[in-house]
Scaffold this motif. Structure first.
Motif: not given
Ligand SMILES: NC(=O)CCCC[C@@H]1SC[C@@H]2NC(=O)N[C@@H]21
Length: 499
Positions: A384-388, A421-430, A462-467
């Motif tokens: 994984i690559q994650v910005c959180a 590295e890829t476009n398989y990115i899941f934008p999370e906002i909780l 709680l969190s905002a991330s690009l997973f």
């Protein structure tokens, strides 16, 4: 231009015995109790003109079985392509198929598509199949779909099992789709969502824009709560995603939803009740087609990007930079010191960028912005690559990454981006409302090539991330292991030969 979709979060009635094998009659009694609940929900759905209704994974018997104990709950399910079958219209075609009869009639009598998760038993013989298990049959965690006439139109065997030792891995991994008057659908199950096959192949090869997803998902905060990750998957892959979970909040199994590329149309998260819940929404029919392709940044480009990010920050090593574990992964973090600001954090080849503005009342809450680029190894192994941006559990650095549902800080604006590295990115906002998980309403956030943006959120964050998932590295690490094994074997053979 729309269809009416429904998902039912079901408080599954568990059998008392899940270690020792019971009789078929005893197994059927438990499954009929659960099926009666399905029936009452299907009746409500019919009254509300629902086109398609999804039930959860393990919804008829629960989980935690031994291989022998699950057997009486299984039925032989024929191949719907070579052996078309409408169980409601022809119930005696195969023996011991009471569950299939019931589900098929549920679809036919209520004139809706039914998606359910059941167990499939396929006989085999060691003499013509060396992989045939010693008990003479395969056991599969299976999604079945019946059309409005009760005909079986899809059967999918779960590929990525999650500690389900009662089930076998399917021999042939197939992509399972079904056509409806309101579009083409694909299906997969729970843990599958974290892997390339079959999820990405359905989306990329088959152009699927609607996924039905029975699940038995335990919330794993801060990044893998059901409503959080499943809504992020729909947004990242730009698809409609209908997910039904089981409801056992004391064991963290909860969170169902109807998600679209623009956000949650509806979701259910309620740990204060033991009741299930039916969600019904009109969902836009999306045009079929290929949605996303991995972005090919060369590794040189990527390295240059990371270095430039680091070098532009001469104040990189400051006291408020620290490392902390997030679900077993050691992130590089930087804490948010002011009510607004800009932060860049890097880990390995990933650099993450945050611009934020809170409503000026962050005093009691510690937030940290972190980056992780590597192999996740807890409850599954995947890159994984994650910005959180995370609300820390307590006011200590090492608590950042721990699960929490408490926050008092409302952000006005947040922008997060990274050199993924890829476009398989899941934008999370909780978000959270008095420790109850919330998702942002449609229109209050946006995700595109330049990153994730949100503005004017009503609840504390709680969190905002690009997973993101780096599927290509999963394969290269497997190749690496098998290459190493091959090398060791050659060396051993050589040593043997020389002696
Ligand atoms: N039935 C399943 O396949 C459940 C798997 C999903 C669990 C997700 S992924 C890993 C995290 N660990 C958890 O406890 N929940 C999360």
């Amino acid at each position: 231009k729309t269809f009416r979709g429904a998902v039912y979060e079901h408080a599954v009635i568990l059998p008392e015995e899940r270690v020792t094998k019971v009789s078929r009659d005893v197994a059927l009694r438990t499954m009929m109790q659960n099926l009666m609940v399905y029936q009452s929900q299907a009746n409500i759905a019919r009254q509300k003109n629902v086109d398609l209704l999804v039930f959860p994974e393990d919804g008829l018997y629960g989980m935690g079985f031994t291989r022998a104990a699950i057997e009486p709950y299984l039925e032989y399910i024929p191949d719907y392509e070579t052996d078309p079958w409408n169980p409601c219209e022809n119930p005696v075609k195969y023996p011991s198929t009471e569950v299939q009869f019931f589900l098929s009639c549920l679809a036919k009598n209520n004139s809706l598509y039914i998606v359910a998760n059941v167990g499939d038993k396929q006989l085999c013989n060691k003499s013509d199949d060396p992989k045939c298990p010693v008990d003479g049959h395969y056991q599969y965690n299976t999604n079945v779909v019946y059309d409005k006439t009760g005909k079986l139109v899809a059967k999918y065997h779960k590929v990525n099992l999650f500690y389900e030792f009662q089930f076998d891995n399917p021999v042939n991994e197939t992509l399972v789709t079904f056509d409806t008057p309101f579009g083409k659908f694909g299906t997969f199950t729970c843990f599958d969502i974290l892997f390339h096959d079959p999820a990405m192949r359905l989306i990329e090869e088959k152009g699927i824009r609607n996924i039905v997803f029975p699940t038995a998902w335990m919330d794993a905060l801060p990044l893998l709560a059901a409503v959080q990750f499943h809504s992020a998957f729909a947004a990242g892959m730009k698809i409609n995603f209908l997910t039904a979970n089981i409801h056992r909040p004391r064991s963290k199994f909860q969170g169902s939803g109807i998600y679209t590329p623009l956000g949650a149309l509806d979701f259910y998260y309620n740990d204060l009740t033991d009741n299930g819940k039916l969600l019904i929404k009109d969902i836009d029919i999306l045009p079929e087609g290929q949605t996303k392709h991995a972005r090919n940044i060369s590794s040189k480009e990527n390295d240059q990007y990371s270095e430039s990010m680091i070098h532009t920050r001469s104040d990189y090593k400051k006291v408020h930079q620290f490392k902390a574990l997030v679900f077993g992964d050691l992130f590089n973090f930087e804490s948010l010191l002011n009510d607004s600001g800009i932060i860049t954090v890097c880990h390995n080849r990933l650099c993450c960028h945050l611009e934020y503005e809170s409503n000026g009342a962050m005093n009691d809450d510690l937030f940290a912005f972190g980056a992780f680029d590597g192999l996740h190894t807890f409850e599954g192994r995947y890159y994984i690559q994650v910005c959180a941006l995370l609300k820390c559990k307590h006011n200590t650095h090492h608590s950042c990454g721990g699960p929490t549902k408490a926050s008092r800080t409302v952000f006005q604006n947040i922008h997060i981006a990274g050199n993924f590295e890829t476009n398989y990115i899941f934008p999370e906002i909780l978000l959270t409302n008095q420790e109850k998980l919330e998702l942002p309403p449609i229109g209050k956030w946006r995700y595109n090539e330049s990153g994730l943006d949100m503005t004017g959120l009503d609840y504390p964050l709680l969190s905002a991330s690009l997973f993101s998932r780096v599927y290509s590295r999963d394969n290269s690490s497997l190749r690496c292991i098998s290459n190493t094994a091959l090398l060791i074997s050659i060396i051993c053979l050589l040593i043997l030969y020389l002696h």
